[in-house]
Design a protein around this motif. Structure first.
Motif, short mmCIF file in Angstrom:
data_model
loop_
_atom_site.label_atom_id
_atom_site.label_comp_id
_atom_site.label_asym_id
_atom_site.label_seq_id
_atom_site.Cartn_x
_atom_site.Cartn_y
_atom_site.Cartn_z
N ASP A 1 0.82 -1.21 0.00
CA ASP A 1 0.00 0.00 0.00
C ASP A 1 0.86 1.27 0.00
N LYS A 2 2.11 1.18 0.46
CA LYS A 2 2.99 2.34 0.47
C LYS A 2 3.38 2.79 -0.93
N TYR A 3 3.20 1.90 -1.92
CA TYR A 3 3.67 2.17 -3.28
C TYR A 3 2.53 2.52 -4.24
N ARG A 4 1.36 2.72 -3.73
CA ARG A 4 0.19 2.92 -4.58
C ARG A 4 0.37 4.07 -5.57
N ARG A 5 0.99 5.15 -5.14
CA ARG A 5 1.11 6.33 -6.00
C ARG A 5 2.38 6.35 -6.84
N VAL A 6 3.17 5.29 -6.76
CA VAL A 6 4.44 5.26 -7.50
C VAL A 6 4.21 5.05 -8.99
N GLY A 7 3.16 4.32 -9.35
CA GLY A 7 2.90 4.07 -10.77
C GLY A 7 3.80 3.00 -11.34
N ALA A 8 4.06 1.95 -10.56
CA ALA A 8 4.97 0.89 -10.98
C ALA A 8 4.35 0.02 -12.07
N THR A 9 5.20 -0.77 -12.71
CA THR A 9 4.74 -1.67 -13.77
C THR A 9 3.97 -2.85 -13.19
N VAL A 10 4.58 -3.49 -12.18
CA VAL A 10 3.97 -4.69 -11.62
C VAL A 10 4.30 -4.81 -10.14
N ALA A 11 3.34 -5.33 -9.39
CA ALA A 11 3.55 -5.67 -7.98
C ALA A 11 3.49 -7.18 -7.86
N LYS A 12 4.31 -7.74 -6.95
CA LYS A 12 4.38 -9.19 -6.80
C LYS A 12 4.11 -9.59 -5.34
N PRO A 13 2.84 -9.63 -4.93
CA PRO A 13 2.52 -10.08 -3.56
C PRO A 13 2.39 -11.60 -3.49
N ASN A 14 2.79 -12.17 -2.33
CA ASN A 14 2.49 -13.57 -2.08
C ASN A 14 1.15 -13.65 -1.34
N TYR A 15 0.73 -14.85 -0.97
CA TYR A 15 -0.61 -14.99 -0.42
C TYR A 15 -0.77 -14.24 0.90
N GLN A 16 0.21 -14.34 1.79
CA GLN A 16 0.09 -13.65 3.08
C GLN A 16 0.03 -12.13 2.88
N GLU A 17 0.80 -11.62 1.94
CA GLU A 17 0.76 -10.19 1.65
C GLU A 17 -0.57 -9.79 1.03
N LEU A 18 -1.15 -10.69 0.25
CA LEU A 18 -2.48 -10.43 -0.32
C LEU A 18 -3.53 -10.35 0.77
N VAL A 19 -3.45 -11.26 1.72
CA VAL A 19 -4.41 -11.27 2.83
C VAL A 19 -4.36 -9.95 3.58
N THR A 20 -3.15 -9.45 3.84
CA THR A 20 -2.99 -8.18 4.55
C THR A 20 -3.47 -7.02 3.71
N LEU A 21 -3.05 -6.98 2.45
CA LEU A 21 -3.41 -5.87 1.57
C LEU A 21 -4.91 -5.75 1.36
N ALA B 1 12.55 -18.64 -3.59
CA ALA B 1 11.86 -18.82 -4.86
C ALA B 1 11.13 -17.55 -5.29
N GLY B 2 10.63 -16.80 -4.31
CA GLY B 2 9.95 -15.54 -4.64
C GLY B 2 10.90 -14.53 -5.25
N ASP B 3 12.14 -14.47 -4.74
CA ASP B 3 13.14 -13.56 -5.31
C ASP B 3 13.47 -13.96 -6.75
N THR B 4 13.56 -15.26 -6.98
CA THR B 4 13.84 -15.75 -8.33
C THR B 4 12.69 -15.42 -9.27
N TYR B 5 11.47 -15.60 -8.80
CA TYR B 5 10.28 -15.29 -9.59
C TYR B 5 10.31 -13.82 -10.02
N VAL B 6 10.57 -12.94 -9.07
CA VAL B 6 10.61 -11.51 -9.36
C VAL B 6 11.69 -11.19 -10.39
N SER B 7 12.84 -11.82 -10.24
CA SER B 7 13.96 -11.56 -11.14
C SER B 7 13.63 -11.94 -12.58
#
Length: 332
Positions: A191-211, A277-283
């Motif tokens: 949520d801290k990056y909402r106004r950044v206008g990024a290309t893509v966000a990569k949340p995992n399930y726990q981060e999705l639950v929080t968001l 694995a999440g870091d690899t996915y993002v890369s």
């Protein structure tokens, strides 16, 4: 179809990527436990191997380099032995560490895991998690202003350990607004990056639950169907063009505006000791997007890179050749 994936991977080489985020040193102490301690009912582990590797955002940076990119890493570490080990490892993987700032008032983040055989027994975490000082914060902002638009992609790997402060995030917003870049956000607090206008966000399930403020997380096997309903809400909350929602063994959902979500599927792997694995996915996702691939292709390539990691142990990386081999063999 895999031939187009392989052509995309070939374009990874030579891409310039800037990574900013929390540096960590992952230490693995492996041994055997055949005795019980007299002082307390705990196992005695006879350590037989010690391995120290980059973790956190540093692991993302190494993965990008292993996949063929030229990587510049921006972070703040301590002036301690752990920082030296981390920097030596980064250099050995071909990374530019000239942007890594050493602060004598900080302790480098370190995560030590003790295992007996295949069983992880305990993890010890140490290091400074407070926000960086104003001087180093400004130094990072100056570096972003200098480097951002000369990169093919920028990756933010934010574990909420004090590197990505509000002024640093605001600097990213201003730069992205001035001239849009491939900007990928992997953060615990999206949520801290909402106004950044990024290309893509990569949340995992726990981060999705929080968001999404989900009060009743779904059991494994039903999570992708639960998250599928939140696609447009996720895009609005993150302010991104795409959201790559990774859901562990259920694969990932790739959301974009005005389209049905695209799902990638994971294969079950019996390995409880793989990390990163999440870091690899993002890369892999970052490099595929920076190479001009549509999000669906980028997601399939990223999934494949993560599958390579799940067949390994400890904090691991996926090389360009390993990714090519995986995609080549999976097409047979």
């Amino acid at each position: 179809m895999n031939s187009s994936y392989l052509a995309t991977i070939d374009r990874f080489s030579g891409l310039n990527v800037l990574v900013i985020g929390d540096a960590m040193l992952d230490v693995y102490l492996d041994g055997a436990a055949n005795r019980i301690c007299r002082e307390a009912p705990v196992p005695i582990v006879d350590i037989r191997d010690v391995k120290a590797v980059p973790g956190g955002a540093a692991n993302t940076a190494v993965n990008l380099a292993q996949l063929g990119a030229s990587v510049h890493y921006l972070s703040v570490v301590g002036c301690d032995h752990e920082a030296e080990l981390l920097k030596e490892s980064l250099v050995s993987h071909g990374l530019d560490i000239s942007l890594v700032i050493c602060d004598p008032t900080r302790r480098t983040l370190t995560k030590q895991r003790v295992a007996a055989g295949t069983q992880l027994l305990v993890r010890f975490d140490a290091g400074t998690t407070e926000r960086v000082c104003n001087e180093h914060e400004q130094q990072m902002i100056d570096t972003l202003n200098e480097k951002f638009h000369g990169m093919d992609a920028v990756v933010v790997s934010d574990y909420s350990y004090g590197i990505l402060t509000d002024p640093v995030i605001d600097a990213l917003r201003v730069l992205q607004k001035k001239k849009e870049n491939t900007l990928v956000i992997d953060a615990k607090s999206l949520d801290k990056y909402r106004r950044v206008g990024a290309t893509v966000a990569k949340p995992n399930y726990q981060e999705l639950v929080t968001l999404l403020a989900i009060t009743e997380p779904a059991p494994v096997g039903q999570r992708s169907e639960q998250i599928r309903l939140y696609g447009q809400k996720l895009l609005k909350k993150t302010g991104t063009k795409y959201v790559a929602a990774t859901i562990d063994v259920e694969g990932a959902l790739l959301f974009q505006h005005s389209k049905e979500p695209y799902r990638t599927f994971s294969k079950p792997v019996e390995n409880t000791r793989a990390a990163g694995a999440g870091d690899t996915y993002v890369s892999a996702l970052t490099l595929a997007l920076a190479s001009g691939s549509p999000i669906e292709v980028a997601g399939e390539i990223a999934k494949s890179a993560a599958m390579v990691i799940l067949q390994k142990s400890h904090t691991a990386t996926c090389t360009q050749n390993e990714l090519r081999h995986y995609l080549g063999s999976s097409s047979k």
